[in-house]
Design a protein around this motif. Structure first.
Motif, mmCIF file in Angstrom:
data_model
loop_
_atom_site.group_PDB
_atom_site.id
_atom_site.type_symbol
_atom_site.label_atom_id
_atom_site.label_comp_id
_atom_site.label_asym_id
_atom_site.label_seq_id
_atom_site.Cartn_x
_atom_site.Cartn_y
_atom_site.Cartn_z
ATOM 1 N N ASP A 76 -8.670 0.372 28.166
ATOM 2 C CA ASP A 76 -9.820 0.587 29.034
ATOM 3 C C ASP A 76 -10.092 2.092 29.170
ATOM 4 O O ASP A 76 -11.231 2.546 29.123
ATOM 5 C CB ASP A 76 -9.537 -0.030 30.408
ATOM 6 C CG ASP A 76 -10.825 -0.254 31.199
ATOM 7 O OD1 ASP A 76 -11.908 0.036 30.647
ATOM 8 O OD2 ASP A 76 -10.747 -0.700 32.337
ATOM 9 N N PHE A 126 -15.144 -0.002 30.443
ATOM 10 C CA PHE A 126 -15.321 -1.283 29.771
ATOM 11 C C PHE A 126 -15.567 -2.391 30.784
ATOM 12 O O PHE A 126 -16.438 -3.224 30.623
ATOM 13 C CB PHE A 126 -14.075 -1.603 28.947
ATOM 14 C CG PHE A 126 -14.266 -2.789 28.058
ATOM 15 C CD1 PHE A 126 -14.738 -2.617 26.778
ATOM 16 C CD2 PHE A 126 -14.004 -4.060 28.512
ATOM 17 C CE1 PHE A 126 -14.927 -3.708 25.958
ATOM 18 C CE2 PHE A 126 -14.202 -5.156 27.690
ATOM 19 C CZ PHE A 126 -14.665 -4.968 26.416
ATOM 20 N N GLY A 147 -15.437 -4.513 21.756
ATOM 21 C CA GLY A 147 -16.647 -3.973 22.366
ATOM 22 C C GLY A 147 -17.292 -5.030 23.232
ATOM 23 O O GLY A 147 -16.969 -6.208 23.104
ATOM 24 N N LEU A 149 -9.818 -6.613 26.311
ATOM 25 C CA LEU A 149 -8.972 -5.474 25.960
ATOM 26 C C LEU A 149 -7.541 -5.913 25.677
ATOM 27 O O LEU A 149 -6.919 -5.471 24.715
ATOM 28 C CB LEU A 149 -8.964 -4.485 27.121
ATOM 29 C CG LEU A 149 -10.279 -3.747 27.330
ATOM 30 C CD1 LEU A 149 -10.376 -3.241 28.744
ATOM 31 C CD2 LEU A 149 -10.364 -2.601 26.338
ATOM 32 N N ASP A 164 -19.597 0.403 19.977
ATOM 33 C CA ASP A 164 -20.535 0.567 21.084
ATOM 34 C C ASP A 164 -21.910 0.852 20.492
ATOM 35 O O ASP A 164 -22.048 1.742 19.657
ATOM 36 C CB ASP A 164 -20.072 1.722 21.986
ATOM 37 C CG ASP A 164 -20.863 1.774 23.286
ATOM 38 O OD1 ASP A 164 -20.920 0.733 23.974
ATOM 39 O OD2 ASP A 164 -21.409 2.833 23.600
ATOM 40 N N HIS A 177 -13.965 -9.223 23.256
ATOM 41 C CA HIS A 177 -14.309 -8.290 24.326
ATOM 42 C C HIS A 177 -13.215 -8.285 25.389
ATOM 43 O O HIS A 177 -13.427 -7.829 26.496
ATOM 44 C CB HIS A 177 -15.706 -8.542 24.890
ATOM 45 C CG HIS A 177 -15.941 -9.914 25.416
ATOM 46 N ND1 HIS A 177 -16.978 -10.691 25.001
ATOM 47 C CD2 HIS A 177 -15.259 -10.649 26.308
ATOM 48 C CE1 HIS A 177 -16.928 -11.854 25.627
ATOM 49 N NE2 HIS A 177 -15.900 -11.856 26.426
ATOM 50 N N HIS A 182 -14.332 7.292 25.281
ATOM 51 C CA HIS A 182 -15.188 7.411 24.094
ATOM 52 C C HIS A 182 -16.624 7.008 24.324
ATOM 53 O O HIS A 182 -17.501 7.402 23.570
ATOM 54 C CB HIS A 182 -14.603 6.583 22.946
ATOM 55 C CG HIS A 182 -13.433 7.237 22.296
ATOM 56 N ND1 HIS A 182 -13.556 8.233 21.371
ATOM 57 C CD2 HIS A 182 -12.110 7.048 22.487
ATOM 58 C CE1 HIS A 182 -12.361 8.633 20.982
ATOM 59 N NE2 HIS A 182 -11.457 7.927 21.653
ATOM 60 N N THR A 183 -16.880 6.179 25.303
ATOM 61 C CA THR A 183 -18.249 5.710 25.486
ATOM 62 C C THR A 183 -18.862 6.256 26.761
ATOM 63 O O THR A 183 -20.066 6.164 26.954
ATOM 64 C CB THR A 183 -18.311 4.168 25.567
ATOM 65 O OG1 THR A 183 -17.583 3.758 26.733
ATOM 66 C CG2 THR A 183 -17.713 3.537 24.333
ATOM 67 N N TYR A 235 -11.595 3.312 25.996
ATOM 68 C CA TYR A 235 -12.995 2.922 25.943
ATOM 69 C C TYR A 235 -13.851 3.851 26.793
ATOM 70 O O TYR A 235 -14.881 4.362 26.371
ATOM 71 C CB TYR A 235 -13.133 1.474 26.423
ATOM 72 C CG TYR A 235 -14.505 0.929 26.207
ATOM 73 C CD1 TYR A 235 -14.862 0.399 24.970
ATOM 74 C CD2 TYR A 235 -15.467 0.987 27.196
ATOM 75 C CE1 TYR A 235 -16.126 -0.061 24.743
ATOM 76 C CE2 TYR A 235 -16.733 0.524 26.982
ATOM 77 C CZ TYR A 235 -17.059 -0.004 25.749
ATOM 78 O OH TYR A 235 -18.313 -0.457 25.535
ATOM 79 N N ILE A 254 -13.302 0.578 18.151
ATOM 80 C CA ILE A 254 -14.109 0.320 19.338
ATOM 81 C C ILE A 254 -15.569 0.492 18.961
ATOM 82 O O ILE A 254 -15.959 1.513 18.393
ATOM 83 C CB ILE A 254 -13.702 1.263 20.493
ATOM 84 C CG1 ILE A 254 -12.282 0.892 20.928
ATOM 85 C CG2 ILE A 254 -14.680 1.151 21.650
ATOM 86 C CD1 ILE A 254 -11.754 1.704 22.072
#
Lengths: 276, 343
Positions: free
Chosen positions: B312, B323, B48, B207, B221, B205, B318-319, B315, B219
């Motif tokens: 990436d 990233f 993260g 990847l 966040d 942090h 999901h966020t 990431y 992961i």
């Protein structure tokens, strides 16, 4: 399961706390002594200023002893020397917390705290180290005073008691400095707090001047000043006919004061961890 | 040892941690119900951006900080209830340098062993072994302040390994290292997890670091675990290849998106700057069709790439933010922080 992992299980240390306190204190004190031995200039640097005071004040105030009512003997250098030794101990120990700040700025403090290292040993080792530093520095100051013509009737016994008082004073104020470091976590704040405390303590004492010549309230306040306890114990012990009740009484007070501060300062680790 | 009766070397259950930020400002919620668990013997990655809560999690699991609520277990030991026992079972390599610069390499190692209850002789022999393994033998009797960044970091890891911990915490072990030193550190961590049957909690942090080292990863966040699995699982959740079309000008993006829709076979199309990203089951076959369609419309393409999904992409999925974008903002802070530590 391989031999390696079996070994790992065996390597788990015993959970007995007492013996590890003493061993850890020894290991951590040695760590600081190694660092000091690598930069001996640092040890000597702390002595330069007290020596300047000793010689400067010693010359400046030679006739203080002639003031009617001065009860500290007839040689100001002899009167001043124990005061300078204690001032050096006080100012030196005010900086003690610096080593904690350095360990915190790096990950060293956090590593110790996440290992089974005894918190008490982390505290006491720095007090022992600082007291040893004071021991060496005090001997230098005494040597220079002797060269300057000061003679101490108390002899070797008197000198040993003076050194003991200086070491206790160092340990107590080092504990205070460590606690300030753990709470403030900042070098500038630490120095600010130290100065706020040490300068008044120095002047509210008989380190430089016989308090029977000061305002009455100064003498009264000085009775409750731990710095004054050390000055009195050391000066009495160096004299020709020490008041032993006063010497041991003041040493006892210092010892209790040191133990209480060391305990309180060790508790400060919890506050440090709570705010982490 | 009753280590992990349920087979879990690390358990973080619903961890919440807030930091007060002084009067007038609301407290900072660093952890917001963070939950994960790790089996024994794995390298578990917490991935993260800075500020996501990785370091706070490590601090709680390593007994350094206490959570406001939630449970943390290490090697079957509840760290809140038995911090002393937990400390014997763990090794801790903080984000900052954990060695004493005034001591030599070997002195640092021996002291760490002694504090963990090893005899001086056992500590010396273990220190020699680790120095050799980390190729530090020739520097063993030099003060650590003369070490390069890479050497000091290797010594830090060796310090954490002295007492053969069951769980080793590596908090951003390669941050601030040059690429060469980083590659060397990666090789060491891979070897370590192979040779010593040990659980490693790695925060990073980077990847690529998580992809290469972690056998499982979560992961993180904003103080929560947003997804968890093996790197392969996480990537395969995103079916298909990533197709990226870079354009000369952003003004044609809407027309490119339209073309993608007409063609079919592309999913999750999204614009990012002057680029358009999408997924396709068979990117290699879909791309020529897309390029032909764009050409027919007179849209000039600067470059086109097809790639297997990366972390990436995981990431991002999901966020909701890339990233790289988050990291670009935070890595500058990380650098100044490191410089402050170094000075």
């Amino acid at each position: 399961m391989t031999a390696l992992t079996n070994q790992a299980r065996v390597a788990a240390p015993p959970a007995t706390a007492r013996p590890s306190f003493f061993r850890h204190t020894a290991y951590l004190t040695l760590r600081q002594l190694r660092a000091a031995a690598r930069v001996p200039a640092f040890v000597v640097m702390n002595v330069v200023q007290p020596l300047i005071w000793l010689l400067l004040f010693g010359q400046l105030f030679t006739s203080v002893v002639d003031i009617p009512g001065f009860t500290g003997g007839d040689n100001y250098l002899e009167f001043l020397t124990p005061g300078i030794v204690m001032m050096m101990a006080l100012f030196g120990s005010a900086w003690a917390g610096t080593s904690y700040i350095q360990d915190m700025d790096r990950g060293v403090m956090d590593r110790f705290l996440t290992s089974p290292t005894s918190r008490g040993a982390m505290m006491v080792s720095t007090l022992v180290y600082q007291a040893l530093l004071t021991l060496v520095q005090s001997l230098i100051v005494l040597g220079v005073a002797w060269l300057g013509g000061a003679r101490f009737d108390g002899g070797l016994g008197g000198i040993l008691i003076l050194l003991l008082a200086a070491m206790l004073l160092t340990a107590s104020f080092s504990a205070l400095s460590n606690a300030a470091a753990l709470l403030a976590r900042n070098q500038n704040v630490l120095i600010g707090i130290s100065q706020l405390i040490t300068i008044p303590l120095m002047f509210l004492s008989s380190a430089l001047m016989d308090t029977s010549l000061s305002a009455d309230w100064v003498a009264e306040v000085a009775r409750f000043n731990p710095f004054e306890w050390a000055v009195v114990a050391g000066r009495e012990a160096l004299g020709a006919s020490p008041d032993w009740a006063s010497v041991w009484g003041h040493l006892g007070l210092l010892a209790v004061f040191t133990a209480v501060l060391a305990w309180v300062a060790t508790r400060a680790f919890r506050v440090y961890q709570r705010s982490t | 040892m009753a280590a992990s009766s349920d087979g879990m070397a690390l358990v973080a259950a619903d961890l919440v941690k807030t930091y007060s930020q002084g009067r007038g400002t609301p407290p900072l919620r660093a952890l917001d119900g963070l939950t994960f668990q790790t089996e024994e013997g794995t390298v578990f990655g917490l991935l993260g951006p800075n500020g996501a809560g990785k370091s706070t999690t490590v601090k709680i699991l390593s007994t350094l900080a206490r959570p406001d609520s939630g449970t943390a277990m290490v090697a079957g030991i509840d760290v809140g209830r038995h911090p002393g026992r937990a400390r014997s079972a763990i090794g801790f390599v903080a984000q900052k340098q954990v060695s004493d610069p005034m001591d030599t390499g070997v002195e640092n190692l021996v002291l760490a062993g002694q504090l963990h209850g090893m005899s001086t002789r056992a500590a010396r022999s273990r220190a020699g072994e680790l120095l050799e393994r980390f190729a530090l033998t020739s520097a063993a009797r030099r003060q650590v302040k003369t070490y390069s960044g890479g050497m000091a970091r290797k010594l830090d890891v060796a310090i954490g390994l002295m007492h053969r911990p069951q769980v080793l915490f590596l908090d951003e072990p390669t941050t601030g290292l040059d690429p060469e030193a980083r590659a060397e550190m990666w090789a060491e961590i891979e070897r370590m997890s192979r040779e010593e049957r040990m659980t490693v909690l790695l925060t990073t942090h980077y990847l690529e670091e998580a992809d290469r080292l972690a056998s499982r990863l979560a992961i993180v966040d904003a103080g929560r675990v947003v997804t968890e699995g093996t790197p392969e699982q996480l990537k395969s959740e995103l079916r298909g290849d990533a197709v990226v079309i870079e354009l000369h000008e952003a003004s044609v993006i809407s027309r490119v998106l339209e073309s993608l829709g007409r063609l079919g076979g592309f999913r999750d199309a999204a614009a990012e700057g002057r680029a358009v990203r999408a997924r396709a089951d068979d990117g290699g076959a879909a791309l020529p069709l897309l390029l032909a369609a764009l050409d027919a419309e007179g849209i000039a393409v600067a470059s086109a790439t097809v790639s297997r999904p990366s972390l990436d992409d995981v990431y991002l999925a999901h966020t909701g933010h890339s990233f790289a974008a988050v990291h670009a903002g935070s890595s500058a802070d990380a650098r100044t922080e490191l410089e402050e530590v170094a000075s």
